[in-house]
Design a protein around this motif. Structure first.
Motif, PDB file in Angstrom:
ATOM      1  N   ASN A 235      -2.783   4.621  -0.643  1.00 31.58           N
ATOM      2  CA  ASN A 235      -2.343   3.552  -1.540  1.00 31.58           C
ATOM      3  C   ASN A 235      -2.884   2.224  -1.022  1.00 31.58           C
ATOM      4  OD1 ASN A 235      -0.860   5.227  -3.209  1.00 31.58           O
ATOM      5  ND2 ASN A 235       1.063   4.875  -2.157  1.00 31.58           N
ATOM      6  N   VAL A 236      -3.619   1.518  -1.866  1.00 36.20           N
ATOM      7  CA  VAL A 236      -4.099   0.176  -1.539  1.00 36.20           C
ATOM      8  C   VAL A 236      -3.248  -0.788  -2.353  1.00 36.20           C
ATOM      9  CG1 VAL A 236      -6.054  -1.403  -1.601  1.00 36.20           C
ATOM     10  CG2 VAL A 236      -6.427   1.029  -1.089  1.00 36.20           C
ATOM     11  N   VAL A 237      -2.600  -1.717  -1.664  1.00 36.63           N
ATOM     12  CA  VAL A 237      -1.612  -2.586  -2.291  1.00 36.63           C
ATOM     13  C   VAL A 237      -2.019  -4.052  -2.155  1.00 36.63           C
ATOM     14  CG1 VAL A 237       0.808  -3.338  -2.208  1.00 36.63           C
ATOM     15  CG2 VAL A 237       0.227  -0.928  -1.815  1.00 36.63           C
ATOM     16  N   ASP A 238      -1.825  -4.799  -3.228  1.00 41.95           N
ATOM     17  CA  ASP A 238      -2.007  -6.250  -3.179  1.00 41.95           C
ATOM     18  C   ASP A 238      -0.879  -6.885  -3.982  1.00 41.95           C
ATOM     19  OD1 ASP A 238      -3.904  -8.591  -2.499  1.00 41.95           O
ATOM     20  OD2 ASP A 238      -3.364  -8.912  -4.596  1.00 41.95           O
ATOM     21  N   VAL A 239      -0.246  -7.881  -3.392  1.00 42.03           N
ATOM     22  CA  VAL A 239       0.847  -8.570  -4.087  1.00 42.03           C
ATOM     23  C   VAL A 239       0.472 -10.012  -4.388  1.00 42.03           C
ATOM     24  CG1 VAL A 239       2.611  -7.121  -3.009  1.00 42.03           C
ATOM     25  CG2 VAL A 239       2.102  -9.356  -2.024  1.00 42.03           C
ATOM     26  N   GLU A 240       1.074 -10.508  -5.434  1.00 39.26           N
ATOM     27  CA  GLU A 240       1.057 -11.938  -5.734  1.00 39.26           C
ATOM     28  C   GLU A 240       2.505 -12.392  -5.627  1.00 39.26           C
ATOM     29  OE1 GLU A 240      -1.829 -13.439  -5.970  1.00 39.26           O
ATOM     30  OE2 GLU A 240      -2.888 -11.517  -6.020  1.00 39.26           O
ATOM     31  N   ALA A 241       2.680 -13.611  -5.150  1.00 45.24           N
ATOM     32  CA  ALA A 241       4.031 -14.128  -4.930  1.00 45.24           C
ATOM     33  C   ALA A 241       4.151 -15.538  -5.494  1.00 45.24           C
ATOM     34  CB  ALA A 241       4.350 -14.136  -3.434  1.00 45.24           C
TER      35      ALA A 241
ATOM     36  N   SER B 259      -3.719  -2.832   2.978  1.00 44.26           N
ATOM     37  CA  SER B 259      -3.712  -4.121   2.281  1.00 44.26           C
ATOM     38  C   SER B 259      -4.753  -5.004   2.960  1.00 44.26           C
ATOM     39  CB  SER B 259      -2.322  -4.766   2.321  1.00 44.26           C
ATOM     40  OG  SER B 259      -1.928  -5.035   3.648  1.00 44.26           O
ATOM     41  N   TRP B 260      -5.131  -6.073   2.293  1.00 41.14           N
ATOM     42  CA  TRP B 260      -6.130  -6.994   2.838  1.00 41.14           C
ATOM     43  C   TRP B 260      -5.401  -7.999   3.722  1.00 41.14           C
ATOM     44  CZ3 TRP B 260     -11.020  -5.994   2.973  1.00 41.14           C
ATOM     45  CH2 TRP B 260     -11.909  -6.980   3.391  1.00 41.14           C
ATOM     46  N   GLY B 261      -5.326  -7.703   5.002  1.00 40.58           N
ATOM     47  CA  GLY B 261      -4.572  -8.522   5.941  1.00 40.58           C
ATOM     48  C   GLY B 261      -3.153  -7.996   6.070  1.00 40.58           C
ATOM     49  N   ASP B 262      -2.305  -8.792   6.708  1.00 39.75           N
ATOM     50  CA  ASP B 262      -0.922  -8.377   6.949  1.00 39.75           C
ATOM     51  C   ASP B 262       0.097  -9.065   6.043  1.00 39.75           C
ATOM     52  OD1 ASP B 262      -1.163  -6.402   8.883  1.00 39.75           O
ATOM     53  OD2 ASP B 262      -1.263  -7.852  10.520  1.00 39.75           O
TER      54      ASP B 262
ATOM     55  N   ARG C 153       5.001   4.017   7.728  1.00 38.37           N
ATOM     56  CA  ARG C 153       4.606   3.167   8.854  1.00 38.37           C
ATOM     57  C   ARG C 153       3.095   3.183   9.063  1.00 38.37           C
ATOM     58  NH1 ARG C 153       9.174   2.210  12.669  1.00 38.37           N
ATOM     59  NH2 ARG C 153      10.964   3.152  11.654  1.00 38.37           N
ATOM     60  N   ARG C 154       2.406   3.990   8.289  1.00 33.19           N
ATOM     61  CA  ARG C 154       0.953   4.125   8.446  1.00 33.19           C
ATOM     62  C   ARG C 154       0.225   3.082   7.598  1.00 33.19           C
ATOM     63  NH1 ARG C 154      -0.328   9.675   6.618  1.00 33.19           N
ATOM     64  NH2 ARG C 154       1.479   9.355   5.320  1.00 33.19           N
ATOM     65  N   HIS C 155       0.315   1.835   8.044  1.00 37.46           N
ATOM     66  CA  HIS C 155      -0.349   0.723   7.365  1.00 37.46           C
ATOM     67  C   HIS C 155      -1.678   0.431   8.051  1.00 37.46           C
ATOM     68  CE1 HIS C 155      -1.308  -3.602   6.800  1.00 37.46           C
ATOM     69  NE2 HIS C 155      -1.068  -3.273   5.545  1.00 37.46           N
TER      70      HIS C 155
END
Length: 188
Positions: free
Chosen positions: A10-16, A102-105, A126-128
């Motif tokens: 799973n590749v995740v990106d969030v906007e906040a 994810s791109w960065g932490d 936990r496997r990030h």
């Protein structure tokens, strides 16, 4: 098809929520969009994408935020709660058992912070993997590039709108595949 252990990532990106300066009194940054791209690490292809809009509980969408992300208050008001989004990720995307990137932490830390704040179960394993760090190492760069710069370095196009969670997750998925093709992606 039965999922093989470690095959799907799973590749995740969030906007906040965000502001040009400090948040208004009583408001704080909250996830308003979760973009997800599923990468098949064996077939070496992006196989799915998903977008979830998340209704903020402690903030409002600023004009700056709309300009950056394209999201409006009325759009996110129609979204799910953060707790519902976490439950959907766990159920529909097996987030608790799949490795994720994810791109960065920032994304990992923002999820952890919001889960703690809202007493919500953390949906991910936990496997990030920090895809930005892996890309930087793979390409022998001295500075960690932003996603758009990394696409340029890899010779890949920017698909969609930058700062759209679903489009950014799709683009990060392409960068993950670039690192895999180079033989530098860590085993999950």
């Amino acid at each position: 098809m039965k999922e093989e252990f470690g095959r799907l990532l799973n590749v995740v990106d969030v906007e906040a929520t965000c502001w040009e300066g400090q948040p208004p009194p009583g408001q704080m940054s909250e996830i308003i969009e979760i973009g997800l791209c599923v990468v098949d690490t064996v077939a070496r292809e992006r196989v799915a994408r998903q977008r979830m809009l998340v209704r903020p509980a402690r903030s409002r969408i600023s004009g700056f935020c709309t300009e950056l992300t394209g999201l409006t208050q009325s759009e996110v008001d129609a979204g799910v709660t953060f707790a519902e989004a976490c439950a959907l990720l766990a159920r529909d995307q097996r987030a608790g058992s799949r490795a994720w990137a994810s791109w960065g932490d920032y994304d990992r830390k923002q999820f952890a912070l919001q889960c703690e704040r809202g007493n919500t179960r953390y949906p991910f394993s936990r496997r990030h993997i920090n895809a930005k760090a892996e890309f930087t190492r793979s390409h022998g760069l001295t500075k960690r590039p932003g996603m758009a710069r990394a696409l340029h370095v890899a010779g890949l196009p920017l698909a969609g709108r930058h700062h759209s969670g679903v489009d950014d997750a799709w683009n990060i998925g392409a960068l993950v595949l670039d690192v895999m093709r180079r033989g530098d992606w860590p085993a999950t």
